[in-house]
Design a protein around this motif. Structure first.
Motif, PDB file in Angstrom:
ATOM      1  N   UNK A 148      -6.937  -4.519  12.734  1.00 49.59           N
ATOM      2  CA  UNK A 148      -6.408  -3.162  12.806  1.00 49.59           C
ATOM      3  C   UNK A 148      -7.475  -2.214  13.335  1.00 49.59           C
ATOM      4  N   UNK A 149      -7.119  -1.365  14.323  1.00 53.18           N
ATOM      5  CA  UNK A 149      -8.066  -0.387  14.846  1.00 53.18           C
ATOM      6  C   UNK A 149      -8.366   0.680  13.798  1.00 53.18           C
ATOM      7  N   UNK A 150      -7.393   0.944  12.921  1.00 56.11           N
ATOM      8  CA  UNK A 150      -7.611   1.902  11.843  1.00 56.11           C
ATOM      9  C   UNK A 150      -7.255   1.214  10.524  1.00 56.11           C
ATOM     10  N   UNK A 151      -8.163   0.347  10.067  1.00 58.08           N
ATOM     11  CA  UNK A 151      -7.856  -0.461   8.883  1.00 58.08           C
ATOM     12  C   UNK A 151      -7.824   0.382   7.614  1.00 58.08           C
ATOM     13  N   UNK A 152      -7.028  -0.084   6.665  1.00 58.38           N
ATOM     14  CA  UNK A 152      -7.039   0.522   5.327  1.00 58.38           C
ATOM     15  C   UNK A 152      -8.204  -0.085   4.555  1.00 58.38           C
ATOM     16  N   UNK A 153      -9.025   0.798   3.987  1.00 61.81           N
ATOM     17  CA  UNK A 153     -10.289   0.375   3.370  1.00 61.81           C
ATOM     18  C   UNK A 153     -10.347   0.867   1.932  1.00 61.81           C
ATOM     19  N   UNK A 154     -10.824   0.001   1.051  1.00 62.27           N
ATOM     20  CA  UNK A 154     -11.124   0.402  -0.329  1.00 62.27           C
ATOM     21  C   UNK A 154     -12.624   0.286  -0.553  1.00 62.27           C
ATOM     22  N   UNK A 155     -13.210   1.341  -1.097  1.00 61.00           N
ATOM     23  CA  UNK A 155     -14.610   1.322  -1.496  1.00 61.00           C
ATOM     24  C   UNK A 155     -14.645   1.154  -3.004  1.00 61.00           C
ATOM     25  N   UNK A 193      -9.017   5.591   7.187  1.00 67.61           N
ATOM     26  CA  UNK A 193      -7.970   5.544   6.159  1.00 67.61           C
ATOM     27  C   UNK A 193      -8.558   4.745   4.990  1.00 67.61           C
ATOM     28  N   UNK A 194      -8.924   5.437   3.896  1.00 66.72           N
ATOM     29  CA  UNK A 194      -9.595   4.722   2.817  1.00 66.72           C
ATOM     30  C   UNK A 194      -9.251   5.318   1.451  1.00 66.72           C
ATOM     31  N   UNK A 195      -9.517   4.511   0.430  1.00 65.61           N
ATOM     32  CA  UNK A 195      -9.404   4.927  -0.963  1.00 65.61           C
ATOM     33  C   UNK A 195     -10.682   4.507  -1.672  1.00 65.61           C
ATOM     34  N   UNK A 214      -4.997  -2.243  -5.025  1.00 64.92           N
ATOM     35  CA  UNK A 214      -4.748  -3.240  -3.973  1.00 64.92           C
ATOM     36  C   UNK A 214      -3.258  -3.504  -3.836  1.00 64.92           C
ATOM     37  N   UNK A 215      -2.551  -3.565  -4.955  1.00 63.04           N
ATOM     38  CA  UNK A 215      -1.117  -3.845  -4.935  1.00 63.04           C
ATOM     39  C   UNK A 215      -0.325  -2.734  -4.265  1.00 63.04           C
ATOM     40  N   UNK A 216      -0.762  -1.496  -4.437  1.00 62.61           N
ATOM     41  CA  UNK A 216       0.000  -0.367  -3.880  1.00 62.61           C
ATOM     42  C   UNK A 216      -0.454   0.049  -2.479  1.00 62.61           C
ATOM     43  N   UNK A 217      -1.734  -0.126  -2.204  1.00 62.10           N
ATOM     44  CA  UNK A 217      -2.315   0.360  -0.948  1.00 62.10           C
ATOM     45  C   UNK A 217      -2.385  -0.721   0.131  1.00 62.10           C
ATOM     46  N   UNK A 218      -2.431  -1.972  -0.263  1.00 65.95           N
ATOM     47  CA  UNK A 218      -2.506  -3.113   0.660  1.00 65.95           C
ATOM     48  C   UNK A 218      -3.648  -2.964   1.674  1.00 65.95           C
ATOM     49  N   UNK A 219      -4.892  -2.886   1.194  1.00 67.73           N
ATOM     50  CA  UNK A 219      -6.014  -2.688   2.124  1.00 67.73           C
ATOM     51  C   UNK A 219      -6.262  -3.909   2.988  1.00 67.73           C
ATOM     52  N   UNK A 220      -6.766  -3.648   4.186  1.00 64.67           N
ATOM     53  CA  UNK A 220      -7.240  -4.739   5.032  1.00 64.67           C
ATOM     54  C   UNK A 220      -8.632  -5.187   4.595  1.00 64.67           C
ATOM     55  N   UNK A 221      -9.413  -4.205   4.092  1.00 60.39           N
ATOM     56  CA  UNK A 221     -10.826  -4.430   3.796  1.00 60.39           C
ATOM     57  C   UNK A 221     -11.163  -3.834   2.434  1.00 60.39           C
ATOM     58  N   UNK A 222     -11.943  -4.552   1.647  1.00 60.98           N
ATOM     59  CA  UNK A 222     -12.496  -4.002   0.411  1.00 60.98           C
ATOM     60  C   UNK A 222     -14.006  -4.174   0.442  1.00 60.98           C
ATOM     61  N   UNK A 242      -6.200 -12.889  -4.468  1.00 57.73           N
ATOM     62  CA  UNK A 242      -4.814 -13.252  -4.701  1.00 57.73           C
ATOM     63  C   UNK A 242      -3.977 -13.090  -3.451  1.00 57.73           C
ATOM     64  N   UNK A 243      -2.679 -13.318  -3.596  1.00 52.50           N
ATOM     65  CA  UNK A 243      -1.776 -13.307  -2.431  1.00 52.50           C
ATOM     66  C   UNK A 243      -1.716 -11.940  -1.757  1.00 52.50           C
ATOM     67  N   UNK A 244      -1.951 -10.874  -2.508  1.00 55.10           N
ATOM     68  CA  UNK A 244      -1.889  -9.537  -1.913  1.00 55.10           C
ATOM     69  C   UNK A 244      -3.240  -8.966  -1.582  1.00 55.10           C
ATOM     70  N   UNK A 245      -4.288  -9.802  -1.652  1.00 58.25           N
ATOM     71  CA  UNK A 245      -5.648  -9.319  -1.424  1.00 58.25           C
ATOM     72  C   UNK A 245      -5.937  -9.018   0.037  1.00 58.25           C
ATOM     73  N   UNK A 246      -7.085  -8.395   0.302  1.00 62.74           N
ATOM     74  CA  UNK A 246      -7.448  -8.011   1.671  1.00 62.74           C
ATOM     75  C   UNK A 246      -7.833  -9.219   2.515  1.00 62.74           C
TER      76      UNK A 246
END
Length: 322
Positions: free
Chosen positions: A2-9, A29-31, A43-51, A69-73
């Motif tokens: 993704x050019x603009x990945x969803x990221x969790x810090x 785009x991050x949380x 992770x379950x609600x935001x579905x990040x590409x990267x943590x 898990x199955x919904x992990x980044x």
């Protein structure tokens, strides 16, 4: 990618990290997540590409199932070097990177601080000072001594370069032995037992894996030269703590600088606390002013690669642990 990945810090302190992220990627785009408990639901609600993940509150309770898990980044960027707290993962589904090398120089300084603590008898000097006694003493040189480095990764190589400045002979072990700068002899990991009898100093700087768990155990202690000084900056579990305790009590190991332990924090009733020939530190040899910024800067460089579809740096193999 993704050019603009969803990221969790994921860290207990994220304000400065968020600022660094926005400077490098103004439209990111991050949380942020400041607790282990909150990460699974995010992770379950935001579905990040990267943590970006830092083990900031120990291993117990670490949310590894949420990450893998199955919904992990798709990418877990570990904010430190060690990844043993992740357990096993499927590298075809999740890419894991680390920041190995960021703290290597600081950890090497810690190692030699530990060595000098014992060779200069700092404890004895402090006792004399407290008693206002002028006792004649003889200090021990590092020059001319042999240092064995168990694990010639980033930290091991940083230790080797400093050892040469002290005039030491340097040996080391690694899975794939090849000639290295500042190392007089590079041996296969399987040669460890044959090398131990000739080592005056030992540094343990190998990752904790299924292969290295208990590596410094009964056979290794049995092979050591009496009076050896040891520094452990690996992970708790590489050195058998019970065996080390016996070796310290008997004088086989004259002194040990220990930054890692099988249980952390080290329980108050652990007998290691009572031994004068042990230097205990709270897993802080890699913690220095600016380490988080340096670690995160490596992540940002990798993130730029990720958005361009370029290969990532420091990809960790789950089978090797590095």
């Amino acid at each position: 990618m993704a050019e603009r990945p969803r990221i969790v810090l994921s860290n207990d302190r994220t304000d400065a990290l968020a600022q660094q992220l926005l400077v490098a990627f103004p439209t990111a785009d991050f949380r942020v997540c400041n607790s282990y408990d909150a990460l699974p639901s995010l992770i379950d609600s935001y579905h990040p590409h990267v943590v970006y993940s830092v083990r900031f509150d120990g291993t117990q309770g670490f949310p590894r199932d949420a990450l893998f898990g199955s919904g992990g980044p798709a990418w877990v960027a570990n904010g430190g070097a060690g990844t043993d707290h992740y357990g096993a993962w499927d590298p075809d589904r999740t890419t894991v990177t680390n920041t190995a090398g960021v703290a290597a120089d600081m950890m090497a300084e810690y190692v030699f601080g530990g060595f000098l603590h014992f060779t200069l008898d700092v404890m004895g000097l402090q006792k004399d000072k407290a008693a206002k006694q002028w006792n004649s003493r003889t200090v021990a040189p590092l020059s001319g001594k042999t240092l064995l480095i168990v694990g010639l990764g980033h930290t091991g190589r940083a230790v080797a370069s400093r050892a040469k400045a002290f005039g030491m002979t340097v040996w080391g072990t690694r899975a794939n032995p090849t000639a290295m700068e500042h190392v007089d002899e590079v041996h296969a990991a399987g040669d460890l037992i044959s090398l131990l009898p000739r080592a005056d100093f030992i540094v343990v700087s190998t990752p904790l894996t299924a292969v290295t768990s208990g590596l410094i155990g009964p056979e290794a202690f049995g092979a050591m030269k009496r009076g050896v000084i040891l520094a452990d900056v690996s992970r708790g579990g590489v050195v058998d703590q019970s065996g080390l305790l016996d070796a310290l009590r008997s004088g086989l190991v004259a002194g040990a600088a220990l930054d890692v332990f099988e249980t952390e924090p080290l329980p108050a009733d652990n007998p290691l606390w009572e031994l004068e020939n042990v230097l205990i530190s709270p897993h802080c040899s890699s913690v220095y002013e600016g380490w988080e910024a340096a670690s995160f800067a490596m992540f940002l460089e990798n993130l730029a690669r990720w958005t361009k579809g370029a290969p990532l740096m420091n990809v960790v193999s789950p089978s090797r642990g590095y």
